[in-house]
Write a protein that holds these residues in place. Structure first.
Motif, short mmCIF file in Angstrom:
data_model
loop_
_atom_site.label_atom_id
_atom_site.label_comp_id
_atom_site.label_asym_id
_atom_site.label_seq_id
_atom_site.Cartn_x
_atom_site.Cartn_y
_atom_site.Cartn_z
N UNK A 162 103.86 87.56 -91.15
CA UNK A 162 103.21 88.87 -91.03
C UNK A 162 102.13 88.77 -89.96
N UNK A 163 102.05 89.79 -89.14
CA UNK A 163 100.95 89.91 -88.17
C UNK A 163 100.43 91.33 -88.26
N UNK A 164 99.12 91.48 -88.21
CA UNK A 164 98.50 92.81 -88.23
C UNK A 164 97.69 92.98 -86.95
N UNK A 165 97.90 94.11 -86.30
CA UNK A 165 97.10 94.44 -85.13
C UNK A 165 96.43 95.79 -85.35
N UNK A 166 95.19 95.86 -84.89
CA UNK A 166 94.44 97.12 -84.90
C UNK A 166 94.12 97.53 -83.46
N UNK A 167 94.72 96.83 -82.52
CA UNK A 167 94.44 97.01 -81.10
C UNK A 167 95.52 97.89 -80.46
N UNK A 168 95.12 99.02 -79.93
CA UNK A 168 96.08 99.97 -79.35
C UNK A 168 96.84 99.37 -78.15
N UNK A 169 96.28 98.35 -77.53
CA UNK A 169 96.99 97.73 -76.39
C UNK A 169 98.33 97.14 -76.83
#
Length: 191
Positions: free
Chosen positions: A85-92
Motif C-alpha cells: 500500500x502507498x498513500x499520496x497526498x501530493x497532487x503531483x
C-alpha cells in the motif's frame, strides 16, 4: 516480494515499457530486475483490510491509497518498488499513470522470504523519498505492526504495536484498532 533476479542491465525506460505488457510484476533496482512472487491469502487479506479502511477514511481528503499494482519510483537511486500500500497526498502524483513519486505513507505486509529485505535495504531505499513520513511493516504470522515515523530532525522512530493496541498513522491522521487489520485472519497454531 522479490523472487529472483534477471541477468543484464535494463534501462528504466525499457523496464517501464516491458512492465506495461508483462503478466508478471517486476521490481527494478538500479538496472536489475526482480520478478515478484505471489502472495499468501493472509497477506492479501491484511492488505485489503487496511486498504479498505484507508480508502473509507481518506475519501474526499485529497489523499489517495494505492494497492500493490502501483509502483513507487525512487528517482534519486533509480529504483521502482511495488509496495503493498502507498498513500499520496501530493497532487503531483496525479501526473503519472503507472507510478507514484511523492508518497507520504508506505505499507509492506511481511513474509518469511521478504522480511529481512523489507526491514533492511528496501527501508533504506524508501528513506530516499523526501515526502515519505511513515513506513509500516505488518506481520502476517502474529498480531504485530511496526510503524516507523520520521521526526522533525529526519530521524526514523519505531512505534511497535501488538494485540489490543490502537495504531495511529500521523501522516494521514488515521487511527484504528490493530485487530481491524487482522479481521478474518486465522493464524496457524504454534507448535
Amino acid at each position: 516480494m522479490v523472487a529472483r533476479q534477471n541477468s543484464g542491465y535494463l534501462s528504466p525506460e525499457k523496464y517501464l515499457q516491458l512492465e506495461e505488457t508483462n503478466s508478471v510484476k517486476h521490481e527494478y533496482r538500479q538496472g536489475d530486475v526482480y520478478a515478484m512472487a505471489g502472495a499468501s491469502n493472509t497477506h492479501v487479506l491484511i492488505a485489503v483490510n487496511l486498504g479498505t479502511l484507508l480508502r473509507n477514511r481518506l475519501r474526499g481528503s485529497g489523499c489517495l491509497p494505492y494497492l500493490s499494482d502501483t509502483k513507487v519510483r525512487i528517482e534519486t537511486i533509480n529504483t521502482y518498488y511495488y509496495p503493498d500500500i502507498a498513500v499520496t497526498c501530493d497532487r503531483r502524483d496525479r501526473e503519472f499513470s503507472n507510478f507514484l513519486r511523492y508518497p507520504c505513507l508506505i505499507v509492506e505486509v511481511l513474509s518469511e522470504t521478504t522480511e529481512a529485505f523489507d526491514r533492511g535495504d528496501k527501508f533504506a531505499d524508501y528513506r530516499n523519498l523526501e515526502t515519505l513520513q511513515e513506513y509500516v511493516l505488518i506481520s502476517q504470522t502474529r498480531i504485530q505492526v511496526d510503524v516507523f515515523r520520521r521526526n522533525e530532525f529526519g530521524q526514523w522512530i519505531l512505534y511497535p504495536h501488538i494485540a489490543g493496541d490502537t495504531i495511529h498513522l500521523a501522516s494521514i491522521d488515521f487511527s484504528c484498532a490493530i485487530e481491524d487489520l487482522y479481521e478474518d485472519v486465522e493464524f496457524s497454531p504454534v507448535s
